[in-house]
Design an enzyme around this catalytic site. Structure first.
Site, PDB file in Angstrom:
ATOM      1  N   LYS A  50       0.841  -1.207   0.000  1.00  0.00           N
ATOM      2  CA  LYS A  50       0.000   0.000   0.000  1.00  0.00           C
ATOM      3  C   LYS A  50       0.874   1.255   0.000  1.00  0.00           C
ATOM      4  CE  LYS A  50      -3.662  -2.457   2.424  1.00  0.00           C
ATOM      5  NZ  LYS A  50      -4.359  -2.771   3.672  1.00  0.00           N
ATOM      6  N   GLN A  94      -4.276  -1.213   9.951  1.00  0.00           N
ATOM      7  CA  GLN A  94      -4.237  -2.550   9.362  1.00  0.00           C
ATOM      8  C   GLN A  94      -4.841  -3.580  10.323  1.00  0.00           C
ATOM      9  OE1 GLN A  94      -3.363  -3.133   6.249  1.00  0.00           O
ATOM     10  NE2 GLN A  94      -3.466  -5.346   6.309  1.00  0.00           N
ATOM     11  N   ASP A 117     -10.709   2.997   4.674  1.00  0.00           N
ATOM     12  CA  ASP A 117     -11.113   1.583   4.719  1.00  0.00           C
ATOM     13  C   ASP A 117     -12.628   1.433   4.690  1.00  0.00           C
ATOM     14  OD1 ASP A 117      -9.294  -0.498   4.699  1.00  0.00           O
ATOM     15  OD2 ASP A 117      -8.704  -0.190   6.788  1.00  0.00           O
TER      16      ASP A 117
HETATM   17  N1  GUN Z   1      -6.275  -6.654   6.468  1.00  0.00           N
HETATM   18  C1  GUN Z   1      -6.497  -7.366   5.329  1.00  0.00           C
HETATM   19  N2  GUN Z   1      -7.084  -6.587   4.392  1.00  0.00           N
HETATM   20  C2  GUN Z   1      -7.235  -5.365   4.943  1.00  0.00           C
HETATM   21  C3  GUN Z   1      -7.781  -4.121   4.459  1.00  0.00           C
HETATM   22  O1  GUN Z   1      -8.263  -4.004   3.317  1.00  0.00           O
HETATM   23  N3  GUN Z   1      -7.758  -3.095   5.340  1.00  0.00           N
HETATM   24  C4  GUN Z   1      -7.257  -3.215   6.596  1.00  0.00           C
HETATM   25  N4  GUN Z   1      -7.291  -2.144   7.382  1.00  0.00           N
HETATM   26  N5  GUN Z   1      -6.751  -4.335   7.069  1.00  0.00           N
HETATM   27  C5  GUN Z   1      -6.738  -5.403   6.241  1.00  0.00           C
END
Ligand code: GUN
Length: 306
Positions: A50, A94, A117
C-alpha cells in the site's frame, strides 16, 4: 467452455496510472497514514504494498508502527493525532489488531472523511442507506473489475460466501446497489453448494482453501476469489479450487493478480476521494479535479457519490 481470467493486475495498474496523472495535473499530494500494530508477517507485506503504491503515485505516505502490547487508549491517541493533521487525508489501521483491542472502537475513532477503509460506523451506515461514499476497498475493487469486464449485474443472482464487515457485507450491499439479487452465505451455512450452484456470480471470502469446488458452480458463472490462504508448502491459494474451475467457470479471478491489486488500487482512489471530501468544504478550488468521478468511473456506472 473457455474461462476468461479477470486480470486485476493490469486493470489496477490502468486505474492507478490514471490517478497518478490526475494528481500530477492538479499538483496535489493526498496523504495516506497506515498504522500497523504488532509484527504480523502478512500484514507487513500488505502494508508495504500500500505504501509503495501511494509513493509511486506521488502521494505522501506515512507508516506508524506500534508494538503489539500498546494499549487500546494509546492507539486511539495516535489516531487522534493523525486525525488532526492537515497533511494526512486518509487513515488506515491494518487488521487484524491484537486480541486485547476492539476493532469497532478503533474504527469509530477515525473521522468518517479520513476513513479510507470504509469501516467507520458512519460510512458503513451510509452504504446500508444506499449512499456509498468511502466504502471498503476490496468489494469496491471487485465491483470495478466485474464492471470493467462487462459482466452484467442487474437482475443477476450473486451469492456471497462470507459476512465480514470489510468484504462480505459491503459486497452484498454494493451488488444490491447494482440491482443484483444477493444471497449471503457463511461458514455456518448448511449445504453451501445448494446456494452457490444457482449463482451467476460467486464471491468467496471466508479464508478456507478448497471451499468452492467445480461441482458447486453453474457452468459459465463468474467466480471471484478473495481468499488469501498460505499453505504449508508456502503456496498462496484462495477459497476456490481455481484449477478445477478452469474450463468450467465463465470468468475467474486468478491468485495472485486478481482481487489483491484491485484492493490496493481502490485504496488509492479512496485516498484521493478523502482528500476531496476534506478540501472542498474549505472552499479550496481544484479545477483540475472537477469531473474526476466521471473521468475515472463514468464508463462503469458504479454507485459512487460524486
Ligand atoms: N487486512 C487485510 N485486508 C485489509 C484491508 O483491506 N484493510 C485493513 N485495514 N486491514 C486489512
Amino acid at each position: 467452455m473457455k474461462t476468461q481470467l479477470l486480470d486485476g493486475r493490469q486493470l489496477g495498474k490502468a486505474l492507478t496510472d490514471r490517478i497518478r496523472q490526475e494528481l500530477e495535473l492538479a499538483g496535489i499530494k493526498p496523504g495516506l497514514a497506515v498504522v500497523l500494530v504488532g509484527d504480523n508477517e502478512a500484514s507487513k507485506l500488505y502494508v508495504g504494498s500500500k505504501q509503495k503504491k501511494a509513493q509511486e503515485l506521488g502521494m505522501r505516505s506515512f507508516l506508524h508502527r506500534l508494538p503489539a502490547d500498546i494499549s487500546e487508549d494509546e492507539l486511539l491517541g495516535e489516531i487522534e493525532m493523525l486525525s488532526g493533521r492537515d497533511d494526512v487525508h486518509g487513515i488506515l489501521v491494518q487488521l487484524p489488531l491484537p486480541s486485547h483491542m476492539d476493532p469497532y472502537r478503533v474504527q469509530q475513532h477515525i473521522p468518517p472523511a479520513k476513513d479510507v477503509d470504509g469501516l467507520n460506523p458512519f460510512n458503513q451506515g451510509a452504504l446500508v442507506l444506499g449512499r456509498p461514499t468511502l466504502v471498503p476497498c476490496t468489494p469496491l475493487g471487485i465491483l470495478y473489475l466485474l464492471s470493467a469486464y462487462g459482466i452484467p449485474l442487474e437482475g443477476k443472482h450473486a451469492v456471497i460466501v462470507g459476512r465480514s464487515a470489510i468484504v462480505g457485507k459491503p459486497m452484498a450491499l454494493l451488488l444490491l446497489e447494482m440491482n443484483a439479487s444477493v444471497s449471503v452465505c457463511h461458514s455456518k451455512t448448511k449445504d453451501l453448494g445448494l446456494h452457490t450452484i444457482q449463482a451467476d456470480i460467486v464471491v468467496a471470502a471466508v479464508g478456507r482453501p478448497g471451499l468452492i469446488q467445480k461441482t458447486q458452480i453453474k457452468e459459465g458463472a463468474t467466480v471471484v476469489d478473495v481468499g488469501q490462504n498460505r499453505l504449508e508448502t508456502g503456496r498462496l491459494v484462495g477459497d476456490a479450487d481455481l484449477d478445477g474451475l478452469m474450463g468450467h467457470a465463465g470468468f475467474l479471478t486468478p491468485i495472485p493478480g486478481g482481487v489483491g491489486p484491485m484492493t490496493v488500487a481502490l485504496l488509492m482512489w479512496n485516498t484521493l476521494l478523502a482528500f476531496l471530501l476534506q478540501e472542498k468544504p474549505k472552499a479550496v478550488r481544484l479545477p483540475m479535479l472537477e469531473g474526476i468521478h466521471e473521468r475515472l468511473f463514468g464508463h462503469l456506472n458504479l454507485p459512487l457519490v460524486p
